[in-house]
Design a protein around this motif. Structure first.
Motif, mmCIF file in Angstrom:
data_model
loop_
_atom_site.group_PDB
_atom_site.id
_atom_site.type_symbol
_atom_site.label_atom_id
_atom_site.label_comp_id
_atom_site.label_asym_id
_atom_site.label_seq_id
_atom_site.Cartn_x
_atom_site.Cartn_y
_atom_site.Cartn_z
ATOM 1 N N THR A 30 61.550 32.165 73.472
ATOM 2 C CA THR A 30 62.475 32.862 72.641
ATOM 3 C C THR A 30 63.113 33.978 73.234
ATOM 4 O O THR A 30 63.108 34.116 74.537
ATOM 5 C CB THR A 30 61.473 33.536 71.773
ATOM 6 O OG1 THR A 30 60.343 34.344 72.129
ATOM 7 C CG2 THR A 30 60.675 32.397 70.722
ATOM 8 N N ARG A 51 61.611 35.369 59.333
ATOM 9 C CA ARG A 51 62.569 36.161 58.822
ATOM 10 C C ARG A 51 62.701 37.471 59.589
ATOM 11 O O ARG A 51 63.640 37.991 60.243
ATOM 12 C CB ARG A 51 62.717 36.583 57.468
ATOM 13 C CG ARG A 51 62.486 35.298 56.431
ATOM 14 C CD ARG A 51 63.790 34.666 56.172
ATOM 15 N NE ARG A 51 63.593 33.679 55.306
ATOM 16 C CZ ARG A 51 64.258 32.216 55.253
ATOM 17 N NH1 ARG A 51 64.445 31.992 56.547
ATOM 18 N NH2 ARG A 51 64.134 31.435 54.452
ATOM 19 N N GLU A 54 63.782 36.907 63.033
ATOM 20 C CA GLU A 54 65.151 36.642 63.096
ATOM 21 C C GLU A 54 65.818 37.904 63.242
ATOM 22 O O GLU A 54 66.877 38.240 64.077
ATOM 23 C CB GLU A 54 65.513 35.730 62.123
ATOM 24 C CG GLU A 54 66.952 35.415 62.354
ATOM 25 C CD GLU A 54 67.311 34.588 61.018
ATOM 26 O OE1 GLU A 54 68.293 33.499 61.220
ATOM 27 O OE2 GLU A 54 66.928 34.400 59.959
ATOM 28 N N GLU A 55 65.530 39.123 62.408
ATOM 29 C CA GLU A 55 66.063 40.199 62.235
ATOM 30 C C GLU A 55 66.104 40.839 63.357
ATOM 31 O O GLU A 55 67.101 41.794 63.860
ATOM 32 C CB GLU A 55 65.624 40.877 60.937
ATOM 33 C CG GLU A 55 65.984 40.412 59.589
ATOM 34 C CD GLU A 55 65.283 41.217 58.416
ATOM 35 O OE1 GLU A 55 64.682 42.062 58.659
ATOM 36 O OE2 GLU A 55 65.171 40.572 57.383
ATOM 37 N N ILE A 59 64.164 35.253 67.475
ATOM 38 C CA ILE A 59 64.474 34.031 67.457
ATOM 39 C C ILE A 59 65.875 33.917 66.836
ATOM 40 O O ILE A 59 66.288 34.901 66.187
ATOM 41 C CB ILE A 59 63.247 33.071 66.651
ATOM 42 C CG1 ILE A 59 63.453 33.574 65.144
ATOM 43 C CG2 ILE A 59 62.043 32.906 67.222
ATOM 44 C CD1 ILE A 59 62.438 32.978 64.241
ATOM 45 N N ASP A 60 66.573 32.777 66.981
ATOM 46 C CA ASP A 60 68.087 32.738 66.561
ATOM 47 C C ASP A 60 67.936 32.172 65.129
ATOM 48 O O ASP A 60 69.142 32.429 64.187
ATOM 49 C CB ASP A 60 68.805 31.778 67.548
ATOM 50 C CG ASP A 60 68.699 32.260 68.794
ATOM 51 O OD1 ASP A 60 68.836 33.842 68.885
ATOM 52 O OD2 ASP A 60 68.666 31.608 69.890
ATOM 53 N N ASN A 61 67.171 31.521 64.601
ATOM 54 C CA ASN A 61 67.237 30.699 63.336
ATOM 55 C C ASN A 61 65.986 30.538 62.538
ATOM 56 O O ASN A 61 65.237 29.756 62.901
ATOM 57 C CB ASN A 61 67.990 29.395 63.664
ATOM 58 C CG ASN A 61 68.502 28.939 62.205
ATOM 59 O OD1 ASN A 61 67.639 28.909 61.212
ATOM 60 N ND2 ASN A 61 69.781 28.400 62.138
ATOM 61 N N ALA A 62 65.631 31.464 61.871
ATOM 62 C CA ALA A 62 64.242 31.339 61.236
ATOM 63 C C ALA A 62 64.181 30.048 60.299
ATOM 64 O O ALA A 62 63.128 29.546 60.476
ATOM 65 C CB ALA A 62 64.048 32.520 60.109
#
Length: 322
Positions: A30, A51, A54-55, A59-62
């Motif tokens: 990550t 989520r 991701e915020e 990570i790029d895409n939850a």
């Protein structure tokens, strides 16, 4: 047949490539650049955590990670608490840690005989706790080591400490012997707090409790300096000798001027001090004084006590303390 075999091989290869495409991001590093503490609140789910990550840009895409976790991850529940996520950890590693890893435990210790004002100072100085608290009621905290989580409220920690005292005191009270002179759990706390301040020796507590119990039994003043000091400092060290005026003061905590127990505890007594007043040593001693070794010399008569006091004063003179 050869064409069918070739088609099968191609399909198998595509399946492997597809599986690799699906699995690889789940196991890839990550965006965590360094070891990072991460707190999972009670009731959090893998979805809410993904989520949040991701915020934070971890990570790029939850949604993509959640889809992969559904097929590749375990089904154990997420644990609440604080975790240390290693730098570069994959989402697969993070999920496994939150499901099966060790929660970081942090601890605060309340030593035996620590007054509530110092318990308050210790909790207020702990930066990982939150919220304001009042100084806890004296004698309401059970000395022990307590664990807490980052971001937990100080009020919640105090509630655990007080709950532990309530539980222990109730259990200890049921085991009291007929040698105990205290008439209620509240009186037991008060006398135990005096015993806690009068001796630091665990092996002496029953004997000190016995001598003080004998004094209470015959209506003799307890004569404990620690009770006299308490209204002045609320349990903190006095930092000087007690003044004659303070020893003569008729405030209810001055057990050199007023008979009986003071109106409340003067510190937070530990288990051994409470147990000692509920099962004090069988002794005829009424007096005790320091003996120069860290313990006390006990006496049944005032004449014997005065001789012990003279020995203690001589020791202090030899040490240059007088």
């Amino acid at each position: 047949m050869k064409k069918l075999a070739l088609l099968g091989a191609v399909l198998a290869l595509l399946a492997v490539i597809g599986a690799g495409w699906f699995v690889a991001p789940y196991s890839a590093a990550t965006n965590l650049e360094e070891d990072t503490p991460y707190v999972v609140k009670q009731g959090a789910t893998l979805t809410s955590i993904a989520r949040d990550l991701e915020e934070q840009g971890v990570i790029d895409n939850a949604d993509a990670m959640l889809l992969r976790a559904k097929f590749l991850g375990g089904d154990a529940p997420i644990q609440a608490g604080e975790f240390m996520l290693p730098a570069g950890a994959s989402f697969a590693t993070i999920v496994d840690m939150l499901q099966n890893g060790d929660v970081i435990r942090r601890f605060v210790t309340v030593p035996e005989g620590l007054p509530s004002i110092l318990v308050w100072e210790r909790l207020m100085a702990e930066d990982l706790l939150t919220g304001e608290i009042e100084v806890p009621e004296e004698g309401s905290i059970l000395p022990d080591t307590y664990d807490f989580e980052r971001g937990e409220s100080r009020a919640a920690v105090v509630a655990r400490m007080q709950g532990a005292m309530d539980t222990y005191l109730a259990q200890a009270w049921e085991k009291r012997t007929d040698k105990a002179v205290v008439k209620s759990p509240e009186e037991a706390l008060i006398l135990a707090s005096i015993v806690e301040k009068e001796t630091a020796g665990a092996d002496e507590r029953p004997m000190v409790a016995g001598a003080l119990s004998n004094r209470i039994r015959i209506g003799m003043m307890l004569g404990a300096d620690a009770t006299t000091i308490y209204p002045i400092t609320k349990g903190k060290p006095l930092g000087r000798r007690i003044r004659v005026s303070e020893l003569r003061s008729k405030n209810p905590y001055n057990t050199r001027a007023v008979a009986g127990l003071p109106p409340g505890p003067i510190t937070n007594p530990g288990r051994e001090a409470i147990a000692a007043v509920l099962d004090p040593a069988e002794t005829k001693a009424l007096y005790y004084v320091a003996d120069g070794t860290g313990g006390h010399a006990f006496a049944e008569t005032l004449a014997e006590h005065n001789r012990n006091v003279a020995k203690w004063r001589q020791i202090r003179r030899e040490r240059g303390e007088m």
